[in-house]
Scaffold this motif. Sequence first.
Motif, PDB file in Angstrom:
ATOM      1  N   VAL A  41       6.187   9.732  -1.120  1.00  0.00           N
ATOM      2  CA  VAL A  41       5.404   8.508  -1.247  1.00  0.00           C
ATOM      3  C   VAL A  41       5.824   7.546  -0.128  1.00  0.00           C
ATOM      4  O   VAL A  41       6.990   7.182  -0.027  1.00  0.00           O
ATOM      5  N   GLN A  65       1.578  17.640  -4.530  1.00  0.00           N
ATOM      6  CA  GLN A  65       1.663  17.017  -5.852  1.00  0.00           C
ATOM      7  C   GLN A  65       3.087  17.091  -6.399  1.00  0.00           C
ATOM      8  O   GLN A  65       3.604  16.132  -6.951  1.00  0.00           O
ATOM      9  N   LEU A 111       0.863  -1.177   0.000  1.00  0.00           N
ATOM     10  CA  LEU A 111       0.000   0.000   0.000  1.00  0.00           C
ATOM     11  C   LEU A 111       0.903   1.231   0.000  1.00  0.00           C
ATOM     12  O   LEU A 111       1.920   1.253   0.694  1.00  0.00           O
ATOM     13  N   GLU A 112       0.545   2.209  -0.804  1.00  0.00           N
ATOM     14  CA  GLU A 112       1.329   3.439  -0.854  1.00  0.00           C
ATOM     15  C   GLU A 112       0.415   4.643  -0.719  1.00  0.00           C
ATOM     16  O   GLU A 112      -0.708   4.628  -1.228  1.00  0.00           O
ATOM     17  N   VAL A 113       0.909   5.682  -0.059  1.00  0.00           N
ATOM     18  CA  VAL A 113       0.187   6.955  -0.034  1.00  0.00           C
ATOM     19  C   VAL A 113       1.173   8.082  -0.314  1.00  0.00           C
ATOM     20  O   VAL A 113       2.328   8.036   0.127  1.00  0.00           O
ATOM     21  N   LYS A 114       0.699   9.072  -1.056  1.00  0.00           N
ATOM     22  CA  LYS A 114       1.516  10.266  -1.298  1.00  0.00           C
ATOM     23  C   LYS A 114       1.022  11.379  -0.395  1.00  0.00           C
ATOM     24  O   LYS A 114      -0.164  11.737  -0.425  1.00  0.00           O
ATOM     25  N   VAL A 115       1.931  11.924   0.403  1.00  0.00           N
ATOM     26  CA  VAL A 115       1.552  12.864   1.467  1.00  0.00           C
ATOM     27  C   VAL A 115       2.478  14.073   1.440  1.00  0.00           C
ATOM     28  O   VAL A 115       3.557  14.027   0.837  1.00  0.00           O
ATOM     29  N   PRO A 116       2.075  15.149   2.140  1.00  0.00           N
ATOM     30  CA  PRO A 116       2.911  16.350   2.125  1.00  0.00           C
ATOM     31  C   PRO A 116       4.264  16.147   2.826  1.00  0.00           C
ATOM     32  O   PRO A 116       4.358  15.431   3.818  1.00  0.00           O
TER      33      PRO A 116
END
Lengths: 536, 536
Positions: free
Chosen positions: A135, A130, A114-119
Amino acid sequence: MSPPAAVDIEVKGVTDTSAMVVPDPLTVNGVPAWREKMVKMPTGVAPSCSSDMWKSPACYNKPKAKRLDQLLSTEAKARKASTLKAAASYMKIPGLISLGGGLPSSEYFPIEHLEVKVPTAPGFSPEETQKSGTVLHGGKHDIKEGKSLYDLEISLNYGQATGSPQLLRYITEHTELIHNPPYSDWQCTLTAGSTYAWDTALRLFTERGDYIMMEDYTFASAAETAFPLGIKALAIPMDLEGLVPEAWDEILSNWDVKARGARKPHLLYTIPTGQNPTGATQSAERRRAIYKVAQKHDVYIVEDEPYYFLQMQPYKGEGAAAPPPPATHDDFIKSLVPSYLSMDVDGRVCRMESFSKVISPGSRVGWIVASEQIIERFVRNFEVSAQHPSGISQLVLYKLLDEHWGHTGYLDWLINLRMSYTARRDAMLHSCEKHLPRDIVQWVAPAAGMFHWMDIDFSQHPGVAAGKTPEQIEGEIFDAAIGQNVLLSRGSWFKADKSLPIEKVSFRATYASASFDQIDEAIARFAACLRDQFNL
Amino acid sequence: MSPPAAVDIEVKGVTDTSAMVVPDPLTVNGVPAWREKMVKMPTGVAPSCSSDMWKSPACYNKPKAKRLDQLLSTEAKARKASTLKAAASYMKIPGLISLGGGLPSSEYFPIEHLEVKVPTAPGFSPEETQKSGTVLHGGKHDIKEGKSLYDLEISLNYGQATGSPQLLRYITEHTELIHNPPYSDWQCTLTAGSTYAWDTALRLFTERGDYIMMEDYTFASAAETAFPLGIKALAIPMDLEGLVPEAWDEILSNWDVKARGARKPHLLYTIPTGQNPTGATQSAERRRAIYKVAQKHDVYIVEDEPYYFLQMQPYKGEGAAAPPPPATHDDFIKSLVPSYLSMDVDGRVCRMESFSKVISPGSRVGWIVASEQIIERFVRNFEVSAQHPSGISQLVLYKLLDEHWGHTGYLDWLINLRMSYTARRDAMLHSCEKHLPRDIVQWVAPAAGMFHWMDIDFSQHPGVAAGKTPEQIEGEIFDAAIGQNVLLSRGSWFKADKSLPIEKVSFRATYASASFDQIDEAIARFAACLRDQFNL
């Protein structure tokens, strides 16, 4: 539907504290060093854990919370640990093969990573995220592969009702850093959201026929949760700072069991910071006075605090810019109004916390802080009900808050949020100052939260002469606003005690979600509608 | 802690059904075409939705469920829709600017995208997934960008208690494909897990002092959930197929309110398939007989069905290989024992479903199916309690089940799981046949679930002569097994009515999680311990 064996919340962190000198309180920068000294993170499936594993020694040399058996309900007193609990203790035997539990094999969890892109702090805006976001990657067997303390193999399986130790450690440290409760045996547990925690609190502290105490205007759903349980709301008078302790004391001091048809109430629900719906924030002094009344009448306080970190910069008036953000984490923490938890020498406060307003409501992860006795009763109830919040949510939050931001990055995020909400509130207040007829509408600048509360001087409304009630006038103004394509919330919707007459005309407007332009346009429309209604 | 306005579950899918001819039932391959004809997916924040939006016309021409007001509790009858519900209806006005709600802006949700790597059918193993798995991507604004019907902007915000329309559609179609209930107004709602659904069911259907009916041996926690609510368990006799309808009928027919000190019970909790702990599966004929008894005595049935898709291939005996998997999806669906839901002409069944045993327990997402009247009562309770399962979990499940696998891929996954569990069960049975003393231990091959149940002929135990009770002998065998480093669950732990004497000695072993080698070793150790205990 096989929850694992119940948690043993007796687990302790540092086993021998006798040789310790009185230590300094935990600091943000002191967390990494302190972590080195604590028990190793339990990384198995559904391990027992408790906040005691991670509280710093500064917590130990304090008196214990009072036991509050006299306030617990029949249901709460009757709830026992799971029969299967005993079996969990055998799992510690080296070489044991277990055919005992009912947990599926991680072989059949169809998510490999599982991956999330965060600040990346301090670039917190969506645009910056963005471009320069980070990541975060969570693999299925990161623990076994030495890559992380938490992974999908564990988070996709059952957990304990306290939540995973991985996230609970973070929550515990955060609680100590921000609130540092004045008694020793406080505990945290994750919850499946604050709404769920409040429903459970009602089960733990009330019987059918009881009253609970709430602010005169309160979060409507909190009251509506209670009514079908046979609970009545006792509305406590409010002023600009919210609940008025003297008025509350008077009601309780003169409680007449026969006239009221109910025993003296012992549960207070309060939203001390950025109150919903009035936006009121109780000062430190006010809180201390209210706490004293609670002690005098042996009342248990549930402080529902979703808006605590939406405390904003002081409002500097029409057209003025907000002061710059707090310069340091320490300044930021010191700028926050003290919580009931931070002054709770007795252990008579349950603090309900939520990620809903500061990270995401959809995570359905919250937590509560209270004395060990009370948290244990919550956990017993959770484990036969919603059990624990989503492990997927927990993994995402752990990756973001612990592995990525740490406490410093999260505080940066919260300071950023503070400034964003300050700008939103200021935009709404500037629009109100620009458009609204000031001799009809009264307000004060909210110091915290999402809500701007407006009192309307209905005595000037032409309907009064025609014998219309405040409730009718409120309804006419509401309908007229809808006619102008603007939706506000009617103040009367938030009356805790629906049997009382509506004596005021008020509206709640949120500045949390609409764009600045929309806010200005909506307030302009509302102003036009008021002028029309009041023949101005 | 501001849940959105309550769901309006009156929303309908096809508005005019008058011109329709009697349609064919929905098929797996017919889903895409049918979706084209239905209402557009609501993609806003927390939209109202109901299964009626996606049920095929085959559902309409059926009688409606009976209303069951007489079975609802005081609490259930008193629960009303949220005061704030009315305001939600204004949101449909074009051009309206809302300052009314309490939802945060997605600007402050710190997740820009989420990815999961999942199996590509038919390569379901972890090894194949690592090599040839598919990465599913969910962006923050995928809906606005036309990339998906569901995204982070929506899933990270509050939702309705029914769950998101995106996942509810899938669940509704799945329910129609597998169960096709025989009445028209059935509904689904997501739940924060089956344990939570059961706790809520107790609040909806019972009063303090009531009995609920359960299998003599049952899931211990389901009984323990009930006791502190003042509920007693009435244990119904079982045989190899589980609950015995004749014995149950007799108990109810001869109910003596005075002697029992309680009104005649009206709530049955049953685990019909792969029962926990006995592994028993009720045949279709048995279910029909039980349903008739429920009709006769106006009983509401809660069927707790986490193991339904762990129905396995027939057991072919010692050393024999399992038959090949079902050749088609249709064969697979036909191979499944009919659910109570599928024979529920009255609307007196609540089916509790769970992803815990087929996808992941940590998702904390389940769902229930029942009549509109009953689902509406559940939803009213959910919205002031755990609200809805995690939006992050819902997004992951939607991406996996709907966008990636579809119904065909999910059925492939379930068939694969069926074969995996068949192999696990067979391994355990082969080990039992190899090692255990057959004149002491009796068992039948479980047809479904995770559990192998063993009855021990304690009459041959030397302790009997010394006056030991079955409970004591069970305890001695358990301790001896622990001494041999093997953990089994004691049968007595699962007695629904703890006040009844223990008359048998039984053990539950799960084949769900240990490796094949560990299973063989554990059974060999248990065999050695039994030989020792029985002086063989």
